[in-house]
Design an enzyme around this catalytic site. Structure first.
Site, PDB file in Angstrom:
ATOM      1  N   GLU A   3      35.491  16.425  73.536  1.00 53.75           N
ATOM      2  CA  GLU A   3      36.931  16.217  73.435  1.00 53.75           C
ATOM      3  C   GLU A   3      37.353  16.446  71.984  1.00 53.75           C
ATOM      4  O   GLU A   3      37.022  15.641  71.102  1.00 53.75           O
ATOM      5  CB  GLU A   3      37.196  14.763  73.847  1.00 53.75           C
ATOM      6  CG  GLU A   3      38.617  14.380  74.052  1.00 53.75           C
ATOM      7  CD  GLU A   3      38.677  12.984  74.672  1.00 53.75           C
ATOM      8  OE1 GLU A   3      39.216  12.850  75.767  1.00 53.75           O
ATOM      9  OE2 GLU A   3      38.156  12.020  74.070  1.00 53.75           O
ATOM     10  N   TYR A  37      43.101  17.439  73.764  1.00 49.89           N
ATOM     11  CA  TYR A  37      43.357  16.056  74.173  1.00 49.89           C
ATOM     12  C   TYR A  37      44.808  15.671  73.882  1.00 49.89           C
ATOM     13  O   TYR A  37      45.175  15.439  72.741  1.00 49.89           O
ATOM     14  CB  TYR A  37      42.382  15.130  73.441  1.00 49.89           C
ATOM     15  CG  TYR A  37      42.347  13.709  73.945  1.00 49.89           C
ATOM     16  CD1 TYR A  37      42.975  13.320  75.125  1.00 49.89           C
ATOM     17  CD2 TYR A  37      41.655  12.730  73.235  1.00 49.89           C
ATOM     18  CE1 TYR A  37      42.927  12.021  75.580  1.00 49.89           C
ATOM     19  CE2 TYR A  37      41.591  11.420  73.685  1.00 49.89           C
ATOM     20  CZ  TYR A  37      42.237  11.074  74.854  1.00 49.89           C
ATOM     21  OH  TYR A  37      42.181   9.773  75.298  1.00 49.89           O
ATOM     22  N   TYR A  74      47.669  10.067  71.298  1.00 53.19           N
ATOM     23  CA  TYR A  74      47.158  10.904  70.217  1.00 53.19           C
ATOM     24  C   TYR A  74      48.084  12.111  69.975  1.00 53.19           C
ATOM     25  O   TYR A  74      49.025  12.349  70.738  1.00 53.19           O
ATOM     26  CB  TYR A  74      45.716  11.303  70.508  1.00 53.19           C
ATOM     27  CG  TYR A  74      44.793  10.094  70.588  1.00 53.19           C
ATOM     28  CD1 TYR A  74      44.848   9.109  69.602  1.00 53.19           C
ATOM     29  CD2 TYR A  74      43.905   9.906  71.642  1.00 53.19           C
ATOM     30  CE1 TYR A  74      44.035   7.985  69.664  1.00 53.19           C
ATOM     31  CE2 TYR A  74      43.089   8.782  71.711  1.00 53.19           C
ATOM     32  CZ  TYR A  74      43.155   7.824  70.719  1.00 53.19           C
ATOM     33  OH  TYR A  74      42.352   6.707  70.779  1.00 53.19           O
ATOM     34  N   ASP A 124      44.605   2.324  81.726  1.00 54.96           N
ATOM     35  CA  ASP A 124      43.630   3.393  81.934  1.00 54.96           C
ATOM     36  C   ASP A 124      42.271   2.815  82.324  1.00 54.96           C
ATOM     37  O   ASP A 124      41.627   3.285  83.256  1.00 54.96           O
ATOM     38  CB  ASP A 124      43.503   4.230  80.653  1.00 54.96           C
ATOM     39  CG  ASP A 124      42.787   5.533  80.917  1.00 54.96           C
ATOM     40  OD1 ASP A 124      43.213   6.249  81.834  1.00 54.96           O
ATOM     41  OD2 ASP A 124      41.800   5.821  80.229  1.00 54.96           O
ATOM     42  N   CYS A 157      34.303  -5.427  84.067  1.00 52.28           N
ATOM     43  CA  CYS A 157      34.503  -6.521  83.106  1.00 52.28           C
ATOM     44  C   CYS A 157      34.972  -6.020  81.739  1.00 52.28           C
ATOM     45  O   CYS A 157      35.478  -6.779  80.923  1.00 52.28           O
ATOM     46  CB  CYS A 157      33.203  -7.292  82.935  1.00 52.28           C
ATOM     47  SG  CYS A 157      31.857  -6.264  82.275  1.00 52.28           S
ATOM     48  N   CYS A 185      26.737  -2.962  78.182  1.00 51.33           N
ATOM     49  CA  CYS A 185      27.223  -3.037  79.565  1.00 51.33           C
ATOM     50  C   CYS A 185      26.638  -4.277  80.231  1.00 51.33           C
ATOM     51  O   CYS A 185      25.446  -4.564  80.089  1.00 51.33           O
ATOM     52  CB  CYS A 185      26.796  -1.783  80.332  1.00 51.33           C
ATOM     53  SG  CYS A 185      27.130  -1.861  82.095  1.00 51.33           S
TER      54      CYS A 185
HETATM   55 FE1  SF4 Z   1      31.410  -3.976  82.731  1.00 46.97          FE
HETATM   56 FE2  SF4 Z   1      29.427  -2.179  82.464  1.00 46.97          FE
HETATM   57 FE3  SF4 Z   1      31.436  -1.710  84.108  1.00 46.97          FE
HETATM   58 FE4  SF4 Z   1      31.818  -1.637  81.489  1.00 46.97          FE
HETATM   59  S1  SF4 Z   1      30.532  -0.279  82.667  1.00 46.97           S
HETATM   60  S2  SF4 Z   1      33.146  -2.569  82.988  1.00 46.97           S
HETATM   61  S3  SF4 Z   1      30.463  -3.296  80.835  1.00 46.97           S
HETATM   62  S4  SF4 Z   1      29.929  -3.359  84.276  1.00 46.97           S
END
Ligand code: SF4
Ligand code: ADP
Length: 685
Positions: free
Chosen positions: A104, A175, A180, A270, A351, A366
């Protein structure tokens, strides 16, 4: 297993200009926190997704010129030869797996504050980006671009495109999204110009068109040129000649790029958190593109369900299934669908801990996939642990940490026994995921239990409280203690440090509520934990018909959740549920009828009526079981919240680390030698 023919359509090759993607799985550009300073880390992270079957794998935004510097946020660059070498490691890793590599090309304009390069931010008309987005802001205001600046911008894109091609990229993005610079030309709020680049939609689109042409010409049509556009604001604006300005913009650009990548305008919409935003939420904003253009379209929406993906393709909304978060949570999502193993998908829980990593300026983390960002440093792989193990492991506690430790150990070949005193596994998730909006977070337990139940070397013991004697009698070779943390009833002092516990009638911690305590209304929730739980409990209590006041020491509800894009949604939810809302206050006392408060800075005393108080403040780890085992000379490893309380992501990562390292005396951690270690052959430039 064979692929379900229902999903065959997802594996059709699709042309993108001069390139051919082997399937419809498209990892769109997303932030990873991995800049050119860590080329091997970035290559290993992106390469893993190519290994997992994604047909296109993009790196994140790369600045085309020093006048676009996003510091202190992690920001990749494409400014010179050294940058070419740094990116080439990634394209090689992606190509080695048969995927296309995309990049990008990015100029942030008024949204990049150039804190390091100190060059004035550029903008069409001197309008700053998102005036209320204070934490991203600086006191700098952008300069108005003159005709020379516009020429420069087009040239920078062309030069960056040449470098990108030399680095091995197949797909080069222009982009024009998320505030931006090219986007600022599209939107009338930013663009007040009276020259050929301002005024009508036709004029506002001109810069984007010229950027696409410049990138294509610079690479002589050898690379595919993608256009990334935000649709949310434009779709809401009327047009004289089309259904909306979004329709008009796409109509004018319909033949220009080789691919459209469409998204929303703001991070909170988003990358909406699952607590408030469902899978596929972009659809109403992007569903019209394929009626206006014949070019392929990619879009996102936290797609983890293959049926939903097929719907998007067959419904004529998308040609490619875009993934950012689903590809982080499970790099092997395409491979699993291909192999008929849908039930093995490690579904993203929405999350947004991954997004908080970028805001924190670090490599991506993650909750679901603890190996994300650790592919190079620790050699972790999302499907295969590093080393084999032998013998038996007893894991005590089946919350996120215990489940992950057990799964990782079992994958290494250990015989694993997992015990929890509760009748069901899941630990803190059992209570927390029953709170409003948090249901999808149970996927953390569901995925791991689903895997563990299939493994012949795993025995599960729910409803089994483990005492030191039980551990001794069991005689496992390795013992893991993952018994979690507890919430305390400590208050918060004037200096923002926790102080003595509050002893009063009807004072509850989240653990009390989890154990079944039912507060009387009106109830006050005092939150100095500042993440999701305080507001989720307030929502839950209000949903049960109680009058609720939410009080926090911070300036806004759930202060840390600003980093996970949840905070704006949380404020709306509090208002929607009629929850009273007080900031910059701390609780100083409670007698069961009246709650005493003090303003954080001035100390001014205040009072409100309340029959119950819920304290969401300090958590403490530690484990009496662990202490007793150590005292008896039984080696045991503490992990998860019992080791150090944190978010679910911390517990899962700790559990994984425990599982990976059991029985190993030497654990290698690799440093990325950095861009200086990469030597670019002269001939390549
Ligand atoms: Fe949560 Fe992982 Fe999904 Fe991101 S990719 S929202 S950290 S579960
Ligand atoms: P983490 O987030 O670290 O995984 P949790 O609090 O979610 O921690 O989970 C800890 C789990 O440990 C809970 O399910 C709890 O029931 C269990 N547990 C605590 N003490 C014992 C024990 N002595 N024996 C068996 N299970 C226990």
């Amino acid at each position: 297993m064979a692929r379900n023919p229902r999903y065959d359509i997802l594996f059709e090759p699709v042309k993108i200009g001069p390139k051919l993607a082997k399937n419809r799985f498209f990892q769109v550009p997303h932030a990873s926190g991995m800049t050119n300073a860590a080329p091997q880390v970035r290559a290993a992270f992106r390469g893993m997704k190519a290994e997992g079957g994604w047909g296109v794998v993009c790196t994140g935004a790369a600045s085309v010129d020093p006048s676009s510097d996003d510091s202190p946020f992690p920001c990749a660059t494409l400014w010179d030869r050294a940058d070419i070498a740094a990116h080439r490691v990634m394209t090689e890793a992606v190509h080695a797996q048969g995927a296309l590599a995309g990049i990008e090309l990015w100029h942030g304009g008024a949204a990049a504050m150039n804190r390091t390069t100190r060059l004035p931010p550029l903008s069409p008309s001197g309008v700053p980006w998102m005036a209320t987005h204070v934490p991203f802001m600086s006191s700098a205001r952008p300069k108005v671009m003159d005709a020379g600046d516009i020429k420069d911008l087009i040239r920078w894109h062309a030069e960056a495109a040449m470098r990108a091609e030399q680095a091995g990229f197949d797909i080069l993005y222009v982009y024009a999204g998320m505030g931006y610079l090219p986007y600022q030309f599209l939107l009338s709020d930013y663009n007040h110009r009276t020259d050929a680049y301002g005024g009508s939609v036709r004029n506002r689109v001109r810069l984007v068109e010229e950027l696409i042409d410049a990138v294509r010409e610079a690479t002589h049509g050898r690379c595919a040129v993608a256009l990334r556009l935000s649709m949310q604001e434009l779709r809401g604006r009327p047009s004289d000649v089309a259904e909306s300005e979004a329709h008009e913009v796409i109509g004018l650009l319909r033949d220009a790029p080789d691919l459209f990548d469409v998204k929303m305008d703001y991070s909170g919409t988003d990358c909406g958190p699952s607590r408030f935003v469902p899978e596929g939420s972009h659809r109403p904003f992007v569903d019209f593109l394929k009626q206006v253009t014949d070019k392929p379209v990619v879009g996102v929406g936290r797609f983890t369900s293959p049926d939903m993906m097929v719907q998007m393709i067959r419904g004529g909304v998308l040609d490619f299934v875009g993934g950012a978060r689903p590809s982080i949570a499970d790099p092997f999502l395409p491979a699993k669908i291909d192999q008929g193993r849908e039930e093995d998908i490690r579904e993203c829980i929405g999350c947004n801990i991954c997004i908080s990593s970028w805001h924190d300026g670090v490599w991506v983390r993650c909750t679901q996939n603890p190996t994300a960002g650790e592919e190079w440093r620790r050699g972790w792989h999302p499907e295969k642990p590093r080393a084999q193990g032998e013998g038996e492991v007893l894991v005590v506690g089946g919350g996120p940490a215990g489940l992950e430790a057990a799964l990782t150990a079992a994958r290494r070949g250990f015989r694993v026994a997992l015990a929890d005193k509760a009748g069901e596994f899941g630990g803190r998730l059992r209570f927390e995921t029953a709170l409003p909006g948090l249901r999808q977070w149970m996927r953390v337990a569901d995925y791991r239990l689903g895997q563990l139940r299939k493994m012949p070397n795993v025995s599960l013991y729910p409803g089994s409280e483990i005492a030191p004697d039980d551990v001794a009698e069991f005689g496992a070779d390795h013992v893991v203690v993952a018994t979690g943390a507890r919430w305390t009833n400590a208050l918060c002092g004037a200096n923002e440090l926790p102080i003595a516990p509050l002893e009063a009638p009807r004072v509850y911690t989240p653990d009390d509520l989890a154990a079944g305590a039912v507060p009387e209304g009106p109830v006050a929730v005092f939150d100095f934990d500042a993440y999701y739980l305080g507001t989720a409990l307030a929502e839950d209590l209000a949903a049960r018909g109680l009058a609720v006041t939410y009080i926090t020491t911070a300036g806004a509800a759930a202060a840390w959740s600003f980093l996970t894009n949840e905070q704006g949604h949380i404020h709306s939810a509090l208002a929607r549920r009629g929850i009273g809302y007080r900031t910059l206050e701390r609780v100083t006392g409670f007698d069961g009828e009246t709650l005493a408060l003090a303003q954080m800075m001035s100390g001014e005393p205040r009072q409100i009526a309340a029959r119950s108080l819920v304290l969401v403040g300090l958590r403490q780890g530690g484990s009496a079981l662990h202490e007793a085992l150590i005292a008896r000379g039984i080696a045991a490893e503490l992990t998860g919240d019992a080791l150090a309380p944190g978010a679910i992501a911390h517990a899962v990562w700790q559990g994984h680390r425990t599982g990976e390292t059991l029985g190993l005396s030497n654990v290698m951690i690799r440093r990325d030698p950095g861009p200086g270690a990469l030597i670019l052959p002269e001939a390549a430039e």
